[in-house]
Design an enzyme around this catalytic site. Structure first.
Site, PDB file in Angstrom:
ATOM      1  N   HIS A   6       0.828  -1.207   0.000  1.00  0.00           N
ATOM      2  CA  HIS A   6       0.000   0.000   0.000  1.00  0.00           C
ATOM      3  C   HIS A   6       0.864   1.259   0.000  1.00  0.00           C
ATOM      4  O   HIS A   6       0.539   2.249  -0.668  1.00  0.00           O
ATOM      5  CB  HIS A   6      -0.939   0.014   1.205  1.00  0.00           C
TER       6      HIS A   6
ATOM      7  N   HIS B 275      -1.057 -11.167  -5.132  1.00  0.00           N
ATOM      8  CA  HIS B 275       0.370 -10.880  -5.052  1.00  0.00           C
ATOM      9  C   HIS B 275       1.216 -11.953  -5.745  1.00  0.00           C
ATOM     10  O   HIS B 275       2.261 -11.652  -6.326  1.00  0.00           O
ATOM     11  CB  HIS B 275       0.801 -10.753  -3.590  1.00  0.00           C
TER      12      HIS B 275
ATOM     13  N   HIS C 188      -9.221  -2.185  -5.101  1.00  0.00           N
ATOM     14  CA  HIS C 188      -8.119  -2.462  -4.184  1.00  0.00           C
ATOM     15  C   HIS C 188      -7.116  -3.431  -4.819  1.00  0.00           C
ATOM     16  O   HIS C 188      -5.912  -3.335  -4.564  1.00  0.00           O
ATOM     17  CB  HIS C 188      -8.616  -3.044  -2.858  1.00  0.00           C
TER      18      HIS C 188
ATOM     19  N   ASP D 262      -3.079  -2.911  -5.051  1.00  0.00           N
ATOM     20  CA  ASP D 262      -2.046  -3.903  -4.726  1.00  0.00           C
ATOM     21  C   ASP D 262      -1.096  -4.131  -5.898  1.00  0.00           C
ATOM     22  O   ASP D 262       0.132  -4.234  -5.724  1.00  0.00           O
ATOM     23  CB  ASP D 262      -2.691  -5.240  -4.341  1.00  0.00           C
TER      24      ASP D 262
END
EC number: 3.5.1.108
Length: 323
Positions: free
Chosen positions: A85, A268, A241, A245
């Site tokens: 973030h 991720h 969001h 990321d």
């Protein structure tokens, strides 16, 4: 082709932020210190006294992507958790060189988004450095897939993100979002989107030593019939969001990326796999810098030694500002 190259940036002054770590549950003070040298973004743990407490923000230093992006040193005895973030906000503001000091193992989660970190950066301001940014131009498509999940990058004139998610939950379901990254598009459309999880996942996370600092103040929690936080900031906050990321993870390339990234059911793991795939295919991109000809690079040079010698950083003599 003549291109306009931007100068590298750092912050104009030092700023601090205090908060809890999402996974560690520990209160951490984070201080962002502007540097005058062409060093990259370096994380440094002030709670550790040995020389291995500094870690360069680079994809080669990623040690774990279990529900967050985590960096570690070459000795394996120092980890910085949940960097994505902060890195997303620094990426959007074009911050290339910075010292991030932490008195704990994790970047504070704030409200689960990058919005408080954007305010921190805006409060500090930015300043140019006498170095030019390097740009990575994608010349050929690169793709990585894992079952029905995939991520690909293809040539484009700017950094464009197109993200698709598909959750088997009626309050999330299928969502898609696309944008071209600019500071304004990030601040207005992405920065406020919070991290999220399903209610039934919370017990699993905590049994596995994660989400110790999680609460409705720093994460969107989705129960079977409602969002426990009382509402969303956007109808598609979940996919926004994911874009946040991704932008944080892409910053680990260490250069300004130019290409169109498309993701389906990502996270991720996929984000960092794409970076590995790009660097494993030197014919898929070129690196350009002001005053030099385009050149291919097979892999980034290791900069861990530079990160392990933090005392060599050049700092601006600027006043502190704590928020």
């Amino acid at each position: 082709m003549n291109r306009k190259f931007e100068k590298q940036k750092t912050l104009a002054r030092e700023v601090s932020f205090c908060g809890i770590g999402l996974h560690s549950g520990k209160n951490v003070t984070m201080t962002l210190k502007p540097v005058a040298s062409d060093t990259g973004i370096i994380f440094h743990r002030t709670d550790r006294s040995n020389g291995s407490a500094s870690i360069l923000s680079n994809f080669s230093n990623v040690v774990n992507v279990d529900h967050s992006t985590n960096l570690g040193n070459t000795r394996g005895d120092c980890v910085i958790r949940t960097v994505e973030h902060l890195l997303a906000a620094l990426h959007a503001f074009g911050i290339d060189n910075l010292l991030v000091e932490l008195d704990g193992p994790e970047v504070p989660i704030a409200d689960g988004s990058s919005k408080p970190l954007v305010s921190l950066i805006e409060n500090a301001g930015t300043r140019e450095l006498p170095y030019y940014k390097e740009r990575m131009y994608i010349r050929k498509p690169v793709e990585y897939s894992d079952g029905d999940k995939f991520i690909r990058i293809s040539p484009h004139k700017k950094l464009k993100i197109t993200y698709h998610i598909d959750f088997r939950h009626h309050l999330i379901g299928k969502q898609s979002y696309s944008l071209v990254l600019t500071k304004n598009s990030f601040v207005k459309k992405i920065a406020s989107a919070r991290t999220f999880c399903l209610l039934h996942e919370v017990e699993y996370l905590r049994k596995n030593g994660l989400a110790k600092g999680g609460s409705l103040k720093n994460a969107v929690v989705v129960a079977e019939d409602k969002v426990l936080n009382g509402g969303l900031r956007y109808n598609d906050e979940f996919v926004r969001h994911k874009v946040l990321d991704l932008l944080g993870d892409l910053s680990l390339i260490g250069k300004s990326l130019v290409g169109h990234v498309e993701v389906y059911k990502g996270g991720h793991h996929l984000h960092t796999k794409l970076i590995q795939e790009i660097f494993s295919r030197p014919d898929s991109y070129t690196i350009e810098k002001a005053g030099s000809k385009p050149f291919p690079v097979s892999a980034p040079m290791s900069l861990q030694k530079r990160a392990d010698h933090i005392e060599r950083l050049e700092f601006f003599p600027l006043p502190n500002t704590a928020l």
